[in-house]
Design an enzyme around this catalytic site. Structure first.
Site, PDB file in Angstrom:
ATOM      1  N   GLU A   1      33.784  32.691  44.012  1.00  0.00           N
ATOM      2  CA  GLU A   1      34.250  31.325  44.328  1.00  0.00           C
ATOM      3  C   GLU A   1      35.352  30.899  43.454  1.00  0.00           C
ATOM      4  O   GLU A   1      35.378  31.257  42.191  1.00  0.00           O
ATOM      5  CB  GLU A   1      33.141  30.224  44.104  1.00  0.00           C
ATOM      6  CG  GLU A   1      32.748  29.437  45.464  1.00  0.00           C
ATOM      7  CD  GLU A   1      31.720  30.261  46.322  1.00  0.00           C
ATOM      8  OE1 GLU A   1      31.819  29.905  47.482  1.00  0.00           O
ATOM      9  OE2 GLU A   1      30.928  30.840  45.772  1.00  0.00           O
ATOM     10  N   THR A   2      36.282  30.418  44.112  1.00  0.00           N
ATOM     11  CA  THR A   2      37.143  29.554  43.174  1.00  0.00           C
ATOM     12  C   THR A   2      37.209  27.958  43.652  1.00  0.00           C
ATOM     13  O   THR A   2      37.284  27.752  44.794  1.00  0.00           O
ATOM     14  CB  THR A   2      38.729  30.050  43.697  1.00  0.00           C
ATOM     15  OG1 THR A   2      38.785  31.522  43.166  1.00  0.00           O
ATOM     16  CG2 THR A   2      39.775  29.394  43.035  1.00  0.00           C
TER      17      THR A   2
END
Length: 268
Positions: free
Chosen positions: A46-47
């Site tokens: 995830e970003t």
């Protein structure tokens, strides 16, 4: 102008544990294609991107393939960045997200995240799921993900899924879970549809697994362990229709992103 980027190990007490998340502060929203390209370039599960909005913070999460509705470890990482590096004043943060308002507070054990409980409903064990996991679960429940319940921690540890077969299932991912020896319950999480074959520590998965184990064990407070190669501990507390997830986060890296021709697209 370059963008700041932080890489944080969430649900970790030391570096190289837990789940790494990238956190990118923004003044205004960029085009979705740019956000997705940055997440793909980072190649982490995830970003997180956020934009301050008065006394609140707009927060979004991207896997390398798609935006998601809820992410625990990247929320924890974002709160860590705001508290530790960006001088947030006070003991609580309020995030506006696809899953509604999420609150994160400082606490003695780290950071406590107030998330929605997402209880799963029992369904028949799918032969295709058992074949994909190469082990038949004792019970199967369904929410946005499948919750596959096994008899023992060892069964969950030893799973060697067929990720291509998991990708063909009709749910987003599979959470494999069982009673723990040292912890109340353990899990592993598989999301090949999101280009994340196995997620190291998945906060949002505990919004599904904690209500199940809380009911089964007759407990409101539970300690869970995700059995990925990196591993991570999540403390869970059930409060009405919410799950409070508590974890720690540590810094790994801080840097800058350079992208030519960035276009700000304003409010979403």
């Amino acid at each position: 102008m370059p963008l700041q980027i932080f890489q944080i190990d969430a649900f970790a007490e030391r570096v190289f544990e837990g789940n790494p998340a990238a956190v990118v502060p923004l003044d205004d929203w960029l085009d979705d294609d740019v956000l997705q390209a940055i997440a793909m370039e980072n190649n982490l599960s995830e970003t997180a991107f956020f934009v301050p909005a008065g006394d609140r913070v707009e927060l979004r999460w991207f896997t390398p393939r798609a935006e998601v509705d809820l992410c625990g470890h990247a929320t924890l990482a974002t709160a860590h960045v705001l508290f530790k590096h960006l001088g947030h004043d006070g003991d609580e943060l309020r995030f506006d997200t696809r899953s509604g308002e999420l609150r994160v507070r400082r606490c003695d054990d780290g950071l406590a995240m107030d998330f929605p409980a997402l209880p799963a409903e029992p369904v028949d064990v799918l032969p295709a799921l058992a074949e994909a996991l190469r082990c038949r679960p004792q019970q199967l429940l369904a929410a946005p993900d499948y919750l596959a319940v096994f008899e023992s921690e060892e069964q969950v540890r030893m799973l060697e899924p067929d990720f291509a077969a998991l990708k063909r299932l009709d749910r987003r991912g599979v959470i494999a879970t069982a009673p723990g020896r040292e912890w109340d319950f353990v899990s592993r999480c598989f999301y090949p549809k999101l280009d994340v074959n196995e997620d190291p520590v998945t906060g949002s998965a505990h919004c599904k697994s904690a209500p199940y184990w809380g009911q089964r064990l007759g407990r409101k407070e539970l300690v869970a362990r995700q059995l990925s190669a990196r591993g991570g501990t999540v403390r869970c507390r059930l409060v009405d229709d919410r799950v409070i997830l508590v974890g720690q986060a540590v810094d790994y890296m801080r840097g800058e992103i350079w992208v030519d021709g960035l276009e700000v697209r304003g409010k979403r």
